[in-house]
Design a protein around this motif. Structure first.
Motif, PDB file in Angstrom:
ATOM      1  N   HIS A  70       0.795  -1.209  -0.068  1.00 41.36           N
ATOM      2  CA  HIS A  70       0.125  -0.104  -0.097  1.00 41.36           C
ATOM      3  C   HIS A  70       0.857   1.264  -0.083  1.00 41.36           C
ATOM      4  N   ALA A  71       2.077   1.352   0.765  1.00 37.04           N
ATOM      5  CA  ALA A  71       2.928   2.419   0.476  1.00 37.04           C
ATOM      6  C   ALA A  71       3.886   2.369  -0.723  1.00 37.04           C
ATOM      7  N   GLY A  72       3.727   1.398  -1.551  1.00 34.41           N
ATOM      8  CA  GLY A  72       4.133   1.558  -2.896  1.00 34.41           C
ATOM      9  C   GLY A  72       5.527   0.862  -2.880  1.00 34.41           C
ATOM     10  N   ASP A  73       6.071   0.214  -1.820  1.00 34.67           N
ATOM     11  CA  ASP A  73       7.416  -0.500  -2.001  1.00 34.67           C
ATOM     12  C   ASP A  73       7.229  -1.946  -2.642  1.00 34.67           C
ATOM     13  N   VAL A  74       6.857  -1.961  -3.730  1.00 31.00           N
ATOM     14  CA  VAL A  74       6.324  -3.404  -4.159  1.00 31.00           C
ATOM     15  C   VAL A  74       7.409  -4.670  -3.916  1.00 31.00           C
ATOM     16  N   GLN A  75       8.710  -3.884  -4.175  1.00 28.44           N
ATOM     17  CA  GLN A  75       9.853  -4.804  -4.323  1.00 28.44           C
ATOM     18  C   GLN A  75      10.182  -5.322  -2.910  1.00 28.44           C
ATOM     19  N   LYS A  76      10.047  -4.584  -1.913  1.00 27.23           N
ATOM     20  CA  LYS A  76      10.171  -5.183  -0.503  1.00 27.23           C
ATOM     21  C   LYS A  76       9.055  -5.889  -0.203  1.00 27.23           C
ATOM     22  N   ALA A  77       7.836  -5.406  -0.505  1.00 25.24           N
ATOM     23  CA  ALA A  77       6.520  -6.145  -0.253  1.00 25.24           C
ATOM     24  C   ALA A  77       6.452  -7.618  -0.598  1.00 25.24           C
ATOM     25  N   MET A  78       7.045  -7.776  -1.802  1.00 24.75           N
ATOM     26  CA  MET A  78       7.252  -8.975  -2.423  1.00 24.75           C
ATOM     27  C   MET A  78       8.350 -10.036  -1.531  1.00 24.75           C
ATOM     28  N   GLU A  79       9.329  -9.405  -1.124  1.00 31.35           N
ATOM     29  CA  GLU A  79      10.245  -9.957  -0.174  1.00 31.35           C
ATOM     30  C   GLU A  79       9.777 -10.633   1.046  1.00 31.35           C
ATOM     31  N   GLU A  80       9.004  -9.492   1.608  1.00 34.99           N
ATOM     32  CA  GLU A  80       8.328  -9.832   3.006  1.00 34.99           C
ATOM     33  C   GLU A  80       7.266 -11.210   2.802  1.00 34.99           C
ATOM     34  N   MET A  81       6.713 -11.196   1.515  1.00 36.18           N
ATOM     35  CA  MET A  81       5.583 -11.863   1.337  1.00 36.18           C
ATOM     36  C   MET A  81       6.246 -13.148   1.272  1.00 36.18           C
ATOM     37  N   ASP A  82       7.337 -13.067   0.421  1.00 37.05           N
ATOM     38  CA  ASP A  82       8.196 -14.663   0.226  1.00 37.05           C
ATOM     39  C   ASP A  82       8.852 -14.956   1.477  1.00 37.05           C
ATOM     40  N   SER A  83       9.133 -14.356   2.564  1.00 37.28           N
ATOM     41  CA  SER A  83       9.466 -14.524   3.695  1.00 37.28           C
ATOM     42  C   SER A  83       8.508 -15.178   4.322  1.00 37.28           C
ATOM     43  N   ALA A  84       7.256 -14.926   4.562  1.00 38.37           N
ATOM     44  CA  ALA A  84       5.911 -15.438   5.319  1.00 38.37           C
ATOM     45  C   ALA A  84       5.712 -16.651   4.596  1.00 38.37           C
ATOM     46  N   ARG A  85       5.947 -16.756   3.160  1.00 38.87           N
ATOM     47  CA  ARG A  85       5.736 -18.319   2.378  1.00 38.87           C
ATOM     48  C   ARG A  85       6.730 -19.115   3.073  1.00 38.87           C
ATOM     49  N   GLN A  86       7.985 -18.829   3.130  1.00 38.76           N
ATOM     50  CA  GLN A  86       8.752 -19.674   3.654  1.00 38.76           C
ATOM     51  C   GLN A  86       8.779 -20.377   5.165  1.00 38.76           C
TER      52      GLN A  86
END
Length: 847
Positions: free
Chosen positions: A427-443
């Motif tokens: 929502h803040a616009g940092d789609v790169q970091k959002a993707m990395e955090e989402m991948d961390s959640a998946r892991q």
């Protein structure tokens, strides 16, 4: 009617075998038998017709039609030849011609159940209710002992809106029964419930209730009986009986809100009495959420605060991650939103104070204490609260979620919290970091399909298409079709749509169109799939579900996912119509390189760049085709799969008729979603470019009726008036119609004044500012000049729009794109935008 060329007994026996082989799908044996007959009787029309049908089943459609036409020449009065001719057209989805052929077949064999059935199926598929009624009536007259025929006729009358006749048909069949069917007869149970459904739909609730009581003991679907009884009592004003019925239903399911709504109506509750009954229900069903949550919808002020405090304490003490999801529907009410924030903050302070020693402890054995879990999910709630779109305080949201992450051990809690952090960053616009955090959640839990799916979605939002498909492939059978092939086969519309939108952002229009056309095909398949259910539902007796399916199919093409795909596809085709070279430029970056900027090239350099782009596209297509050719379809014994002759969508992007392709997407929007604003505005753009000015005006008037103050509508009104002012050569008839119907443009003021008035009356809207700028540009273009001050004023307006309170990140990005087109101060704009959205990638300073 007997054949024009009757067969001898041996050949007649062979012909029966041909029919049998066709029905059992033994096409090669059927062809062999047909050839044996044709050796002795080369002009036997019915055998020729069957040969054509068998060949069609092997994929040789053109040859099949040639043979079928020859069969008709040999025997024009054979119902078999005409029936086969209809089947061939049906296989090509040319239902109108198929219906004509079936009707010809019926002229020669009017009592054929098979032909009547095939005709009826096409009529209901085409929604020809009058024809469907007639076909079903003939089937009943021919075979009155078959229940399916009577039910089919009742359905025909029902769908046509003749409820009284539908009920009458069902009653007549019941009267033919010599003894009542046993309770174990599921078909009978569904039929009697369907009859009750028809009676209720006619509005005669007393009759429906009386009928329901007579069938309640033999109807198998107990929940349907109980729900119908409760509704009928309520409709008839028998509130005491309705109350009892709804209480019975609540004993079965305490979370269904419609039961609570029905109970409220039956009791006629208002004010404090309404709250009191929910308090009693909450006590009666202590584990249920609904009786505790529903009062928050209607309570106000101090009463709301008291109820909300109880609810929040109950949910937060259980460390329920979904607490915010349950309450966010209330956030449109500012006092309630502020009250919830205050209560949660108080609860947080109290929780911190209870066991301060434990709150900061690093927890042992990988599990949190109960108090720590409560603290974690209270912080989680506040992070979601401040991230809500009506608040969007990113700094506070991040501080709360980061504190929760520090407290949470490395366990399942981390996955949920990482997901929350990813959402805030997105929502803040940092789609790169959002993707990395989402991948961390998946892991944290690789077996969780939800995390896997969300991660793939975030990857697509970051335009990492290859990573996304690999992630999705962890849960698909990619050993056969590959991940994308499996997702297409499973008709995973959300992924295909997101993938297409990602390619739009990257300027890869061929691949984007490839995905959107896949969506179109899926909706076509869903439309076609209903064909089998017209007969299946009658065989299985699932009539009520069938009626719901037919009605759902009627609104299928207004589905949000189709709308998204359609609007995106239309925008691409309109862009390609204006700038055809983009079809080649979008392919040039298919290997990950930057797209060619054709706009900045000279004519000679542009030609060279287009040739290079074509060569690159051909290489990519060849590589994709070779990769596809190596894949074997294991489910078909290792045969090669059907190859895609346009894997990159080059042919779709390089179409010579982009407006015709856009029209293909537009028609379903206008016909089935007439109140969809974006569909009407897209229609205006397409019809103006196709010089269909009356159709464009029709779309403009429709969009003005839907949203008269919409920025796009304002711009289109101005554009249409500019077009009229330029004195185009319109026919007198068209001009007269436009003069009579186009009354929404300014009459007493100039278009420039009209534009500035719109700006002043929508001063708080960034989108209105964008619309005003585009209108200014259109006016300047019509006058053939552009002053320096006009460009400066528009640039200033963009900067002002950036600072408005209601401006969203999406608005700011649109403003940046407009400024780039205007060749304005992009650096200064991005710098201002970074102050408000400091982590947004799109405004990041270039290295």
């Amino acid at each position: 009617m007997p054949s024009a060329h009757p067969l001898a007994s041996k050949e007649a026996s062979l012909f029966r075998n041909v029919l049998k082989f066709y029905e059992t799908k033994q096409y090669k044996k059927g062809l062999k038998a047909a050839e044996q007959i044709l050796k002795k009787n080369p002009k036997h029309g019915e055998t020729l017709a069957m040969k054509g049908l068998l060949i069609n089943c092997q994929g040789k459609t053109e040859e099949a039609f040639v043979i079928a036409k020859e069969a008709l020449k040999q025997d024009m009065k054979s119902h078999v030849c005409w029936h086969v001719y209809g089947l061939l057209y049906r296989s090509q989805k040319n239902f109108d011609e198929a219906i004509k052929a079936y009707k010809m077949a019926l002229r020669f064999e009017p009592e054929s159940q098979q032909i009547l059935r095939d005709l009826a199926l096409l009529q209901i598929q085409m929604r020809d209710y009058n024809g469907y009624i007639e076909s079903r009536r003939l089937m009943v007259m021919s075979k009155p002992q078959i229940r399916q025929n009577w039910t089919g006729l009742a359905i025909a009358y029902h769908l046509a809106g003749n409820l009284a006749e539908a009920e009458n048909v069902l009653t007549k069949y019941e009267e033919t029964l010599k003894q009542p069917p046993p309770k174990s007869d599921l078909e009978n149970s569904e039929a009697i419930l369907y009859k009750n459904y028809v009676i209720a739909e006619s509005g005669d609730y007393q009759k429906a209730l009386d009928h329901l009581e007579t069938i309640s003991r033999i109807a198998v679907d107990r929940v349907a009986v109980l729900e119908a009884r409760a509704e009928y009592h309520l409709q008839l004003g028998k509130n005491e009986d309705a109350e009892k019925a709804y209480r019975v239903l609540l004993d079965r399911n305490q979370e269904k809100r419609s039961y609570y709504a029905g109970l409220e109506k039956s009791l006629g509750l208002e004010g404090d009495a309404r709250l009191k009954i929910y308090e009693e229900l909450a006590e009666q069903y202590p584990r249920a959420d609904a009786p505790k949550r529903i009062p928050l919808d209607f309570q106000e002020g101090d009463a709301f605060k008291a109820v909300a405090e109880k609810y929040l304490e109950w949910r937060l003490k259980r460390a329920a991650p979904s607490t915010f999801t349950s309450l966010k529907a209330l956030y449109g009410d500012v006092p309630k939103r502020e009250c919830l924030q205050s209560l949660v903050e108080e609860f947080l302070a109290k929780t911190r104070a209870e066991k301060p020693a434990e709150n900061g402890d690093k927890l042992t054995n990988g599990s949190a204490t109960a108090n720590n879990s409560v603290l974690i999910y209270t912080l989680y709630y506040l992070s979601q609260h401040h991230d809500h779109w009506r608040i969007r305080d990113t700094d506070k949201a991040l501080s709360y979620i980061n504190e929760a992450l520090e407290l949470a051990p490395d366990n399942a809690d981390q996955g949920e919290l990482r997901l929350g952090l990813a959402r805030i960053l997105k929502h803040a616009g940092d789609v790169q970091k959002a993707m990395e955090e989402m991948d961390s959640a998946r892991q944290k839990d690789k077996s969780d399909r939800y995390y896997n799916t969300k991660c793939a979605k975030y990857m697509l939002r970051n335009d990492c298409n290859e990573e996304a498909i690999k992630t999705m492939g962890l849960f698909t059978r990619n050993d056969v079709n590959g991940p994308l092939g499996d997702l297409l086969e499973m008709q995973c519309v959300w992924y295909i749509t997101e993938d297409g939108e990602s390619y739009v952002r990257q300027g890869k229009f061929g691949l984007a169109l490839k995905r959107f056309h896949a969506i179109y095909k899926i909706f076509e398949d869903w439309t076609d799939d209903q064909f089998d259910f017209h007969s299946f539902s009658l065989r299985k007796g699932m009539i009520r579900a069938y009626i719901e399916m037919v009605r759902w199919e009627d609104s299928l093409w207004s589905h949000p996912f189709f709308r998204r795909a359609a609007i995106n596809a239309i925008k691409i085709y309109l862009l390609l119509n204006d700038k055809p070279h983009l079809a080649h430029g979008s392919l040039a970056n298919g290997n990950g390189e930057d797209a060619v900027d054709f706009e900045s090239l000279s004519t000679a350099d542009r030609k060279k760049a287009m040739k290079k782009a074509k060569r690159e596209a051909q290489k990519q297509e060849k590589a994709a085709a070779e990769a596809a050719a190596k894949a074997k379809d294991e489910r078909k014994g290792g045969e090669e799969k059907k190859q895609d002759d346009d894997p990159l969508g080059a042919k779709l992007a390089q179409t010579t008729e982009p407006l015709e392709k856009a029209l293909m997407w537009l028609k379903p929007l206008l016909e089935l979603s007439p109140s969809f604003l974006e569909g009407q505005t897209a229609g205006f753009d397409i019809y103006m470019k196709r010089k269909k000015y009356l159709l464009a005006l029709k779309c403009l008037l429709a969009s003005h009726n839907i949203a008269p103050e919409d920025p796009v509508v304002h711009e289109q009104i101005a554009r249409f008036q500019i077009f009229l002012n330029s004195n185009p050569e319109l026919s007198p008839t068209v001009k007269t119609i436009i003069d009579e119907t186009f009354t929404i443009a300014p009459k007493e003021s100039t278009l420039a004044q009209f534009n500035e008035t719109y700006l002043s009356s929508n001063a708080d809207s960034a989108k209105a500012a964008f619309s005003v700028i585009k209108t200014r540009q259109a006016l300047a273009s019509a006058e053939g000049s552009k002053s320096d001050s006009e460009g400066t004023d528009s640039e200033t307006l963009l900067f002002e729009a950036l600072k408005k309170d209601g401006t969203t990140l999406k608005d700011a990005v649109e403003g940046l794109a407009m400024l780039k087109e205007m060749k304005g101060e992009v650096g200064n704009y991005a710098e201002e935008a970074r102050k408000r959205w400091p982590v947004a990638n799109v405004f990041a300073a270039k290295a």
